[in-house]
Design an enzyme around this catalytic site. Sequence first.
Site, PDB file in Angstrom:
ATOM      1  N   ASP A 133       0.869  -1.170   0.000  1.00 40.24           N
ATOM      2  CA  ASP A 133       0.000   0.000   0.000  1.00 40.24           C
ATOM      3  C   ASP A 133       0.911   1.228   0.000  1.00 40.24           C
ATOM      4  O   ASP A 133       2.107   1.137   0.311  1.00 40.24           O
ATOM      5  CB  ASP A 133      -0.878  -0.035   1.257  1.00 40.24           C
ATOM      6  CG  ASP A 133      -1.706   1.214   1.405  1.00 40.24           C
ATOM      7  OD1 ASP A 133      -2.429   1.564   0.451  1.00 40.24           O
ATOM      8  OD2 ASP A 133      -1.625   1.865   2.459  1.00 40.24           O
ATOM      9  N   ASP A 160      -0.288   5.126   0.813  1.00 40.08           N
ATOM     10  CA  ASP A 160      -0.600   6.166   1.801  1.00 40.08           C
ATOM     11  C   ASP A 160      -0.690   5.578   3.206  1.00 40.08           C
ATOM     12  O   ASP A 160      -1.466   4.655   3.455  1.00 40.08           O
ATOM     13  CB  ASP A 160      -1.933   6.838   1.452  1.00 40.08           C
ATOM     14  CG  ASP A 160      -1.892   7.476   0.070  1.00 40.08           C
ATOM     15  OD1 ASP A 160      -1.073   8.370  -0.135  1.00 40.08           O
ATOM     16  OD2 ASP A 160      -2.673   7.043  -0.805  1.00 40.08           O
ATOM     17  N   GLU A 216      11.251  10.400  26.276  1.00 41.55           N
ATOM     18  CA  GLU A 216      11.834  10.342  27.614  1.00 41.55           C
ATOM     19  C   GLU A 216      13.279   9.838  27.523  1.00 41.55           C
ATOM     20  O   GLU A 216      13.514   8.629  27.476  1.00 41.55           O
ATOM     21  CB  GLU A 216      10.987   9.433  28.512  1.00 41.55           C
ATOM     22  CG  GLU A 216       9.553   9.949  28.692  1.00 41.55           C
ATOM     23  CD  GLU A 216       8.708   9.078  29.606  1.00 41.55           C
ATOM     24  OE1 GLU A 216       9.259   8.523  30.576  1.00 41.55           O
ATOM     25  OE2 GLU A 216       7.497   8.942  29.342  1.00 41.55           O
TER      26      GLU A 216
END
EC number: 3.1.3.102
Length: 379
Positions: free
Chosen positions: A17, A19, A312
């Site tokens: 695929d 998008d 983090e």
Amino acid sequence: MSMSNSLKKLSSCVLLDLDGTLINTDGIVSDILKKYLCKYGKQWDGRESLKIVGKTPLEAATTIVEDYGLPCAVDEFNSEFYPLFSAQMDKIKSLPGANRLIRHLKGHGVPMALASNSSRANIESKISYHEGWKECFSVIVGRDEVSKGKPSPDIFLEAARRLNKEPADCLVIEDSVPGVMAAKAAGTQVIAVPSLPKQTHLYTSADEVINSLLDIRPEKWGLPPFQDWIENTLPIDPWRIGGPVIKGFGRGSKVLGIPTANLSTKDYADELVEHPSGVYFGWAGLPKRGVFKMVMSIGWNPYFNNTEKTIEPWLLHDFTEDFYGEELRLIIVGYIRPEANFSSLESLIAKIHEDRDVAEKALDLPLYAKFKDDPSLTK
């Protein structure tokens, strides 16, 4: 041999695929919709993303017009939206790992097809901004070349036919639920790479669900393995962020015994969207103190179920005092693993320490050590 234990099924070609799988179309669409809906006094908050991802352009437009109660017809919406989208097409970035995957498969002679719910012309326009991509695909199939779009299997069946392959010999890589449904209906194997966070539970029909293209292991499908992992790390194109250290959730030191140096997410929202959740490493610069090894997580931290995506960093040095408010500069040079959930706090802490050991060792390799002198860390 361990590989045989995890081998899923031999595949001889890959149907991709476009998008949300190879390129970050969703980001550009969201940016345009935010501005477009303002003129009707509406606010795009992303809540419709799940309804439009993987849909044909007509289906997506219908959903937006109906759900937001826009005072215009679907055709009118499309006639206004698509010129805005076309003007931004050159800004659609490839997703992390996409170039690496395409070039790897092409380099090993694995036949590839692009199979998308977009029109053929639209597909060709989008990939024209990604150097060398068009030449890598033996076949391109758009929604306008078959009778029904995904979740019907037509697009994948046509791609397999043009490649002269049986669907059962094809491996599909998809980001959307309609795409996964189409692939399974076509009789292919399918890897899901969900483009929307915290939606893994919707992809139970996929043969494998991975966090990002960085995590794909072609050898599981009988395809040539990547050779670029070094000491359990994957080199990536370096990227840089920085800002003043702020107080985080207060759990790093208290709950985990791991003092993280948090940065404000509002200053690098684009980077948060662009980079998949997971564990990374690199170098951290505190201009007043020096440059230190660093390992960091990006994501929602499933164990604590964060409501927002965070970065983090853990500076691998024993500091005797806090440095809130000081400028922290990071250069991220490698990837270790996808974000994961843990059954206990102990297993989470053990994994974080394992990540630290991997990063500590890897950062001594010349490939990564050279970035310690990056000027962005100290200026």
